[in-house]
Design a protein around this motif. Structure first.
Motif, short mmCIF file in Angstrom:
data_model
loop_
_atom_site.label_atom_id
_atom_site.label_comp_id
_atom_site.label_asym_id
_atom_site.label_seq_id
_atom_site.Cartn_x
_atom_site.Cartn_y
_atom_site.Cartn_z
N ASN A 1 -47.28 -19.87 76.29
CA ASN A 1 -47.35 -21.08 76.79
C ASN A 1 -48.62 -21.64 77.25
O ASN A 1 -49.39 -20.74 77.92
CB ASN A 1 -46.34 -21.08 78.03
N GLN B 1 -45.64 -28.21 79.43
CA GLN B 1 -46.26 -27.03 78.55
C GLN B 1 -45.67 -26.98 77.18
O GLN B 1 -44.67 -27.69 76.74
CB GLN B 1 -45.80 -25.85 79.18
N THR C 1 -51.01 -25.29 78.84
CA THR C 1 -50.67 -26.51 79.32
C THR C 1 -50.72 -27.82 78.46
O THR C 1 -51.68 -27.93 77.63
CB THR C 1 -51.83 -27.04 80.49
N ILE D 1 -51.22 -32.52 82.38
CA ILE D 1 -51.55 -32.60 83.51
C ILE D 1 -51.52 -33.82 84.43
O ILE D 1 -51.86 -34.83 83.89
CB ILE D 1 -53.10 -31.91 83.73
N ILE E 1 -51.76 -22.40 81.78
CA ILE E 1 -50.67 -23.08 83.01
C ILE E 1 -51.27 -23.07 84.33
O ILE E 1 -51.90 -22.12 84.62
CB ILE E 1 -49.24 -22.31 82.90
N ASN E 2 -51.37 -24.14 85.15
CA ASN E 2 -51.86 -24.01 86.23
C ASN E 2 -50.98 -25.18 87.22
O ASN E 2 -50.24 -25.67 86.66
CB ASN E 2 -53.49 -24.82 86.23
N LYS E 3 -51.53 -25.19 88.49
CA LYS E 3 -50.67 -25.86 89.43
C LYS E 3 -50.48 -27.42 89.36
O LYS E 3 -49.78 -28.10 89.76
CB LYS E 3 -51.00 -25.75 90.99
N TYR E 4 -51.57 -27.96 88.39
CA TYR E 4 -51.76 -29.45 87.75
C TYR E 4 -50.81 -29.60 86.68
O TYR E 4 -50.64 -30.78 86.03
CB TYR E 4 -53.05 -30.05 87.96
N ALA E 5 -50.15 -28.47 85.95
CA ALA E 5 -49.59 -28.89 84.70
C ALA E 5 -48.19 -29.56 84.96
O ALA E 5 -47.44 -29.00 85.96
CB ALA E 5 -49.52 -27.36 84.04
N GLN F 1 -52.64 -32.69 76.21
CA GLN F 1 -53.58 -31.95 75.16
C GLN F 1 -53.20 -32.47 73.71
O GLN F 1 -54.17 -32.33 72.76
CB GLN F 1 -52.94 -30.60 75.15
N THR G 1 -59.61 -25.48 86.83
CA THR G 1 -59.07 -24.73 85.67
C THR G 1 -59.88 -24.73 84.40
O THR G 1 -60.35 -25.59 84.11
CB THR G 1 -57.69 -25.24 85.26
#
Length: 196
Positions: free
Chosen positions: A162, A156, A164, A167, A149-153, A176, A101
């Motif tokens: 929105n 948020q 991430t 993670i 936003i990604n599959k490891y988030a 973050q 990402t």
């Protein structure tokens, strides 16, 4: 437990060390690969530039060591961002590619950048990192770049849209925000990470 804070040339390293001390643990700050290899937990701190951090990691032969490390690692702010595939900062820099990402300049229209101050986190999964922390708790942010936003988030935040906030991929965790500056919720998150 041996806790290592990676000396990445960033400016918030001592505040992370003091935050860990406040919850009852000692830690060492180092960029020595032999010491890093013996760690039980690694923290990748970050206030600074992607270019500086990646340069310092490379200079100290830490890039592959981090990627191959099997025990828990927590990236804080820029430390989380370098876990991504690429950063738009400084006209584009390849990062560690732990997750596929990119990190992009936040497109927030009329809102100010950098994003500085308190913002609330929405949990996207039931994760041990969030133990004894209420969904919607506030944490302290200071950044202009963020991951979509990604599959490891697993958490948020909203700033115009929105992004991430947290993670996890296997033993790699990232936030973050700055838990070392985030009062009780931040201390609890650090405590949770150290107990994983």
């Amino acid at each position: 437990m041996k806790i290592v804070i990676l000396d990445t040339g960033c400016s918030n390293i001592l505040s992370v060390k003091w935050a860990i001390k406040r919850i009852g643990h000692d830690s060492c700050i180092t960029s020595n690969p032999d010491i890093v290899l013996g760690a039980d937990k690694i923290i990748l701190p970050g206030i600074g530039t992607t270019k500086t951090v990646m340069k310092n990691l490379s200079k100290n032969n830490l890039n592959n060591l981090i990627k191959l490390f099997k025990k828990p690692i927590l990236g804080i702010c820029l430390g989380m961002q370098i876990m991504g595939s690429y950063s738009e900062e400084n006209e584009g820099i390849d990062t560690l590619r732990i997750i596929d990402t990119p990190v992009l300049l936040m497109n927030v229209k009329n809102l100010n950048l950098p994003h500085i101050g308190w913002n609330k986190i929405k949990f996207l999964s039931d994760n041990y990192l969030f133990k004894n922390i209420k969904d919607g708790s506030y944490f302290y942010f200071m950044h202009s770049y963020a991951m979509p936003i990604n599959k490891y988030a697993i958490g948020q935040f909203c700033y115009g849209k929105n992004f991430t906030a947290v993670i996890q991929k296997n033993n790699f965790f990232g936030v973050q925000f700055h838990p070392e500056r985030s009062s009780k919720a931040g201390s609890q998150l650090l405590k949770n990470f150290l107990e994983i």
